[in-house]
Enzyme design. Structure first.
Site, short mmCIF file in Angstrom:
data_model
loop_
_atom_site.label_atom_id
_atom_site.label_comp_id
_atom_site.label_asym_id
_atom_site.label_seq_id
_atom_site.Cartn_x
_atom_site.Cartn_y
_atom_site.Cartn_z
N GLN A 99 -28.46 33.75 22.16
CA GLN A 99 -28.82 33.93 23.57
C GLN A 99 -28.66 35.43 23.84
O GLN A 99 -27.58 35.97 23.62
CB GLN A 99 -27.86 33.15 24.47
CG GLN A 99 -28.19 33.32 25.96
CD GLN A 99 -27.10 32.79 26.87
OE1 GLN A 99 -25.94 33.17 26.76
NE2 GLN A 99 -27.46 31.92 27.78
N TYR A 153 -25.57 37.79 35.51
CA TYR A 153 -26.03 38.96 34.75
C TYR A 153 -27.30 39.57 35.35
O TYR A 153 -27.79 39.12 36.37
CB TYR A 153 -26.09 38.59 33.27
CG TYR A 153 -24.77 37.95 32.90
CD1 TYR A 153 -23.59 38.70 32.96
CD2 TYR A 153 -24.66 36.58 32.64
CE1 TYR A 153 -22.35 38.13 32.74
CE2 TYR A 153 -23.42 36.00 32.41
CZ TYR A 153 -22.27 36.77 32.46
OH TYR A 153 -21.05 36.19 32.26
N ARG A 201 -32.68 30.60 29.79
CA ARG A 201 -31.71 29.83 30.56
C ARG A 201 -31.73 30.36 31.99
O ARG A 201 -31.61 31.57 32.20
CB ARG A 201 -30.32 29.97 29.94
CG ARG A 201 -29.38 28.88 30.42
CD ARG A 201 -28.17 28.74 29.56
NE ARG A 201 -27.70 27.36 29.61
CZ ARG A 201 -26.44 26.99 29.52
NH1 ARG A 201 -25.50 27.89 29.34
NH2 ARG A 201 -26.10 25.71 29.60
N ARG A 321 -18.59 22.08 26.04
CA ARG A 321 -17.15 21.85 25.82
C ARG A 321 -16.87 20.65 24.92
O ARG A 321 -15.95 20.72 24.10
CB ARG A 321 -16.43 21.77 27.18
CG ARG A 321 -16.34 23.16 27.85
CD ARG A 321 -15.98 23.07 29.30
NE ARG A 321 -17.01 22.35 30.06
CZ ARG A 321 -16.89 21.97 31.31
NH1 ARG A 321 -15.77 22.23 31.96
NH2 ARG A 321 -17.88 21.35 31.92
N CYS A 344 -13.07 15.90 24.84
CA CYS A 344 -12.86 16.97 25.81
C CYS A 344 -12.30 16.36 27.10
O CYS A 344 -12.81 15.35 27.58
CB CYS A 344 -14.19 17.67 26.09
SG CYS A 344 -14.10 18.90 27.41
#
Ligand SMILES: Cc1cc2nc3c(=O)[nH]c(=O)nc-3n(C[C@H](O)[C@H](O)[C@H](O)COP(=O)(O)O)c2cc1C
Length: 373
Positions: A99, A153, A201, A321, A344
């Site tokens: 990514q 970002y 994404r 996760r 998890c």
């Protein structure tokens, strides 16, 4: 089960099943952006564990250093990615892709660079930075590239309603806020070629007062499809605007409510963000695009994931996760060994490790050991 059926990413990359490992920063890279044997081992665990596509943690495209993030901003990094890609391909039938991201400056002093601070020159230099990094990924033999247009970002900040630039790269019109993203997609596609799998994404909702919602993300997704991306991965939140400041620390975009929506803790319902991916998928289909949509967030069991696939809400399941906790989750469930899966608890200790710049691992490993195949 649909979960274990293959799927093609727009005819460019075939995945053996519908389980992908979405990106997760490991804090196993060196402070000057190099891989380490431990980092390679971590990704090999995911590859051996049965996920069809491993999306590597965010990799910087930015000129210069990027702290402990991996980098593809110089040719010197190509051999390290090649070593990993070669091992994944030699030992497993998983696919692996980085990514890639660009981020703005942030300092302990409290200073945070915003899109309004960037000069036109800095903006115009972005598409080339992304294109060069993506080209290096292809050179390294990686199977695809994911463009990080989400969370806190640079590109997500341009897309956001918080972008108050007065020129053609910002303001009230989404068309202007999408301009840089569109220029990047065009430049990256030109660099990697039409046959290479390229996805992105995006945030389905920013979950900040005054931020983007599904109203905007559906239009962003359609623009990405129109420009030829091969899949859309949907995430949420992770914004600076509602982050909680700890004195003397850099502001962490995963500390507020929007951060919780990004990595939903145990007190949030299962599959809490799937309606966003479903809304985006519907908008894409209505506009005539058939590219697959990945949804992630709080899907602990094969039953939950299978239900989401069967309902048609998304095409592919992102399990971060759960796979971080037990990388062999897909293999064990597929072989009927669900009782052996380390489950998890969505305690988010891994997320705190990441935010604290320490090696990310499941806190349960300390007591129960690292899961074995
Ligand atoms: C430790 C950690 C690091 C993460 N790093 C990234 C990242 O680099 N890029 C990204 O898009 N998402 C990142 N995420 C978000 C995950 O990809 C995923 O969307 C999120 O954890 C929700 O999925 P899950 O409920 O299956 O964990 C990270 C999550 C965790 C827990």
């Amino acid at each position: 089960m649909m979960l274990f059926e293959p799927i093609s990413l727009n005819g460019k990359l075939t995945l053996k099943n519908r389980i992908v490992m979405p990106p997760a920063v490991t804090r196993l890279a060196t402070t000057d952006g190099h891989t380490t044997p431990e980092l390679i081992d971590r990704y090999m665990m995911y590859a051996h564990g049965g996920a069809s596509l491993i999306l590597m943690e965010a990799v910087s495209v930015k000129r210069g250093t990027a702290g402990q993030l991996l980098r593809l901003n110089e040719d010197q990094f190509i051999p390290e990615f090649k070593e990993l890609a070669d091992r994944v391909h030699a030992e497993t039938d998983a696919k692996i892709a980085p990514q890639i991201l660009h981020f703005m400056k942030i300092a302990r002093s409290g200073y945070r660079q915003k899109v309004e601070d960037l000069t036109l020159e800095e903006i115009k230099d972005q598409p080339a930075q992304w294109a060069e990094a993506a080209y290096r990924a292809r050179e390294a033999g990686l199977d695809a590239v994911e463009l990080h247009f989400a969370h806190a970002y640079t590109i997500a900040s341009f897309l956001s309603r918080y972008n108050k630039r007065k020129d053609e790269y910002g303001g009230a019109k989404l068309e202007n806020r999408m301009r840089l993203m569109s220029e990047i997609i065009v430049a990256v596609r030109k660099a990697v070629g039409d046959d290479f799998c390229l996805g992105c994404r995006i945030n389905g909702d920013e979950f900040t007062l005054g931020g983007n919602t599904l109203l905007h993300s559906t239009q962003i997704a359609v623009q990405c499809a129109k420009l030829g991306l091969d899949y859309i991965s949907v995430t949420a939140g992770g914004k600076f605007e509602d982050a909680v400041l700890t004195e003397g620390e850099v502001l962490d975009p995963y500390t507020g409510y929007s951060g919780n929506r990004s990595m939903p803790p145990v007190w949030m319902p299962e599959k809490v963000n799937i309606y966003l991916a479903a809304g985006i998928k519907k908008a894409l289909r209505d506009a005539g695009y058939t590219i697959p949509v990945i949804g992630a967030g709080r899907m602990p069991t094969p039953d939950v994931a299978e239900g989401v696939l069967q309902s048609g809400d998304v095409d592919i399941i992102g399990l971060c996760r759960p796979l971080l906790c037990d990388p062999y989750w897909p293999k064990k469930y597929q072989e009927g060994r669900g009782k052996d899966v380390l489950k998890c608890t969505y305690c988010n200790s891994c997320r705190e490790m990441e935010g604290g710049f320490v090696t990310v691992e499941c806190i349960q490993w300390k007591k129960k050991g690292v899961p074995q195949p």
